[in-house]
Motif scaffolding. Structure first.
Motif, PDB file in Angstrom:
ATOM      1  N   PHE A 208       0.755   7.407   0.901  1.00 44.70           N
ATOM      2  CA  PHE A 208      -0.453   7.305   0.069  1.00 44.70           C
ATOM      3  C   PHE A 208      -0.865   5.851  -0.135  1.00 44.70           C
ATOM      4  O   PHE A 208      -2.055   5.516  -0.052  1.00 44.70           O
ATOM      5  CB  PHE A 208      -0.223   7.970  -1.283  1.00 44.70           C
ATOM      6  CG  PHE A 208      -1.413   7.890  -2.191  1.00 44.70           C
ATOM      7  CD1 PHE A 208      -2.482   8.756  -2.032  1.00 44.70           C
ATOM      8  CD2 PHE A 208      -1.484   6.919  -3.176  1.00 44.70           C
ATOM      9  CE1 PHE A 208      -3.595   8.665  -2.845  1.00 44.70           C
ATOM     10  CE2 PHE A 208      -2.596   6.822  -4.004  1.00 44.70           C
ATOM     11  CZ  PHE A 208      -3.649   7.712  -3.836  1.00 44.70           C
ATOM     12  N   ILE A 209       0.086   4.972  -0.431  1.00 47.38           N
ATOM     13  CA  ILE A 209      -0.232   3.561  -0.656  1.00 47.38           C
ATOM     14  C   ILE A 209      -0.844   2.945   0.602  1.00 47.38           C
ATOM     15  O   ILE A 209      -1.751   2.105   0.525  1.00 47.38           O
ATOM     16  CB  ILE A 209       1.025   2.791  -1.086  1.00 47.38           C
ATOM     17  CG1 ILE A 209       1.519   3.292  -2.451  1.00 47.38           C
ATOM     18  CG2 ILE A 209       0.742   1.302  -1.157  1.00 47.38           C
ATOM     19  CD1 ILE A 209       0.509   3.148  -3.565  1.00 47.38           C
ATOM     20  N   THR A 210      -0.399   3.390   1.757  1.00 45.81           N
ATOM     21  CA  THR A 210      -0.931   2.852   3.012  1.00 45.81           C
ATOM     22  C   THR A 210      -2.310   3.403   3.306  1.00 45.81           C
ATOM     23  O   THR A 210      -3.260   2.647   3.569  1.00 45.81           O
ATOM     24  CB  THR A 210       0.016   3.184   4.173  1.00 45.81           C
ATOM     25  OG1 THR A 210       1.271   2.540   3.957  1.00 45.81           O
ATOM     26  CG2 THR A 210      -0.571   2.696   5.491  1.00 45.81           C
ATOM     27  N   LEU A 211      -2.469   4.725   3.272  1.00 44.46           N
ATOM     28  CA  LEU A 211      -3.737   5.346   3.657  1.00 44.46           C
ATOM     29  C   LEU A 211      -4.841   5.089   2.638  1.00 44.46           C
ATOM     30  O   LEU A 211      -6.020   5.180   2.980  1.00 44.46           O
ATOM     31  CB  LEU A 211      -3.536   6.850   3.860  1.00 44.46           C
ATOM     32  CG  LEU A 211      -2.548   7.247   4.956  1.00 44.46           C
ATOM     33  CD1 LEU A 211      -2.518   8.754   5.124  1.00 44.46           C
ATOM     34  CD2 LEU A 211      -2.883   6.566   6.275  1.00 44.46           C
ATOM     35  N   SER A 212      -4.481   4.775   1.418  1.00 45.45           N
ATOM     36  CA  SER A 212      -5.492   4.413   0.416  1.00 45.45           C
ATOM     37  C   SER A 212      -5.833   2.933   0.468  1.00 45.45           C
ATOM     38  O   SER A 212      -6.646   2.467  -0.333  1.00 45.45           O
ATOM     39  CB  SER A 212      -5.001   4.783  -0.988  1.00 45.45           C
ATOM     40  OG  SER A 212      -3.818   4.079  -1.304  1.00 45.45           O
ATOM     41  N   THR A 213      -5.218   2.199   1.403  1.00 46.97           N
ATOM     42  CA  THR A 213      -5.403   0.752   1.623  1.00 46.97           C
ATOM     43  C   THR A 213      -4.989  -0.077   0.405  1.00 46.97           C
ATOM     44  O   THR A 213      -5.429  -1.219   0.251  1.00 46.97           O
ATOM     45  CB  THR A 213      -6.865   0.409   2.003  1.00 46.97           C
ATOM     46  OG1 THR A 213      -7.711   0.613   0.887  1.00 46.97           O
ATOM     47  CG2 THR A 213      -7.335   1.242   3.174  1.00 46.97           C
ATOM     48  N   ILE A 214      -4.161   0.474  -0.472  1.00 45.86           N
ATOM     49  CA  ILE A 214      -3.634  -0.327  -1.581  1.00 45.86           C
ATOM     50  C   ILE A 214      -2.661  -1.365  -1.038  1.00 45.86           C
ATOM     51  O   ILE A 214      -2.773  -2.550  -1.327  1.00 45.86           O
ATOM     52  CB  ILE A 214      -2.963   0.579  -2.622  1.00 45.86           C
ATOM     53  CG1 ILE A 214      -4.000   1.523  -3.250  1.00 45.86           C
ATOM     54  CG2 ILE A 214      -2.297  -0.249  -3.713  1.00 45.86           C
ATOM     55  CD1 ILE A 214      -3.420   2.551  -4.178  1.00 45.86           C
TER      56      ILE A 214
END
Length: 355
Positions: A208-214
């Motif tokens: 999630f942290i990766t795909l949300s570009t966080i």
């Protein structure tokens, strides 16, 4: 967008930030205190057990390790080079690692675990991002559109296509969402557990942290892994493919949620504002009509004063009346006692004067 909506959104945004800050503080502050205590105890135990190492030397070593990590050098991630007697850190700037870094730049993930250290590299990073970020946005929009079309195709071809209604739409959306969650979150989490040695939840969290570009950078696939499988070129190419399609999917979901929020919150506020504007316009129109009527009354009274002869009394036999000239031989009284500024009231019917 009306300024009232902007103010309402600003208040909600600030309130959401304040709530987030309070919750994170409550959840993480105690863990930070415990970690500080543990690391200080480890430092003291190390200096006690290895008295030949001074505290200054230990601080110097830790500083070098932190600086090396900022440049992408992870001493725990080692591979044995052929023909070498000692292990060396894996290169972070081979072609596949550089390709992975390029993906993190143009997708604005920016883990922060790796960055260019030369002037030429930093300058190229600026120019590369200026062109690559909008190009990536256009490309991901196209991929998201194709994914949406694919979802509709699966919906039309599946057994759910025979059902209609609101409940059927909820079921269809749930099935598609569960299918995509498995592809972009759950299956990658199992893969990260095998390749990276993470827990299943850590894999979901990283996804999630990766795909949300966080992109916090606390977990980075392919770096610092306890297994040598994570450094293979095929694994990194698989990561790049997963990031591209996963970004398109999650951006599609986030845009859908934003549209729902906009339709349920902004539209309600906009309707309230529109009703207020309409009521204000109605009140303004009513006031203008009232002022216009008052103005006409004032004009009529002025006309009476401008023609004092119309107020002459005719005696008992003749009452003042407003007459209308229709032809040379016809007199048509309009209303007894009505005075029109364009006509005179006369005593004798044989005298008609049109002003």
């Amino acid at each position: 967008m009306h300024w009232k909506i902007v103010v309402s959104l600003a208040v909600a945004f600030l309130a959401y930030l304040m709530i987030g800050g309070a919750v994170f503080q409550a959840l993480e502050r105690s863990n930070e205190t415990e970690a500080k205590t543990v690391y200080m105890d480890v430092n003291k135990d190390f200096l006690k057990n290895f008295s030949c190492v001074s505290e200054e030397d230990l601080k110097r070593l830790v500083t070098y390790v932190i600086g090396a990590y900022k440049h992408g050098v992870v001493f725990l991630a080692v591979q044995e080079e052929e023909g070498e007697d000692e292990d060396v850190s894996v290169s972070n700037w081979d072609y596949y690692s550089s390709l992975f870094f390029s993906v993190t730049v143009i997708t604005t993930i920016g883990y922060g675990h790796l960055s260019p250290g030369t002037f030429a590299g930093q300058l190229f990073c600026i120019l590369y991002a200026l062109v690559g970020i909008p190009l990536t946005g256009v490309f991901l929009a196209g991929v998201g559109d194709k994914l949406a079309r694919g979802f509709h195709f699966l919906n039309d071809k599946s057994f759910l296509s025979q059902y209609d209604g609101r409940c059927a739409k909820v079921v269809k959306g749930s099935v598609i969402a569960f299918f995509c969650i498995w592809i972009f979150f759950l299956l990658p989490a199992f893969m990260f557990k095998f390749y990276e040695g993470w827990t299943f939840f850590e894999g979901v969290y990283y996804s999630f942290i990766t795909l949300s570009t966080i992109g916090f950078g606390d977990y980075v696939a392919g770096y610092g892994s306890i297994t040598g499988l994570a450094f293979s070129p095929g694994y990194k190419l698989l990561l790049v493919t997963w990031i591209i399609f996963g970004l398109a999917f999650l951006s599609l979901v986030i845009n859908l949620l934003a549209d729902i929020m906009r339709s349920r919150v902004v539209d309600r506020v906009q309707d309230h504002v529109d009703r207020g504007r309409k009521a204000q316009r109605d009140n303004t129109n009513t006031t203008q009509r009232s002022d216009s009527a008052d103005s006409k009354d004032v004009q009529s009274q002025g006309a009476l004063s401008a023609h004092p002869e119309t107020q002459e009394s005719s005696g008992d036999d003749y009452l003042p009346c407003c007459i209308r000239y229709t032809s040379q031989d016809e007199i048509a009284p309009i209303k007894t006692g009505c005075l029109h500024p364009n006509y005179k009231t006369v005593k004798d019917d044989s005298v008609i004067e049109h002003l």
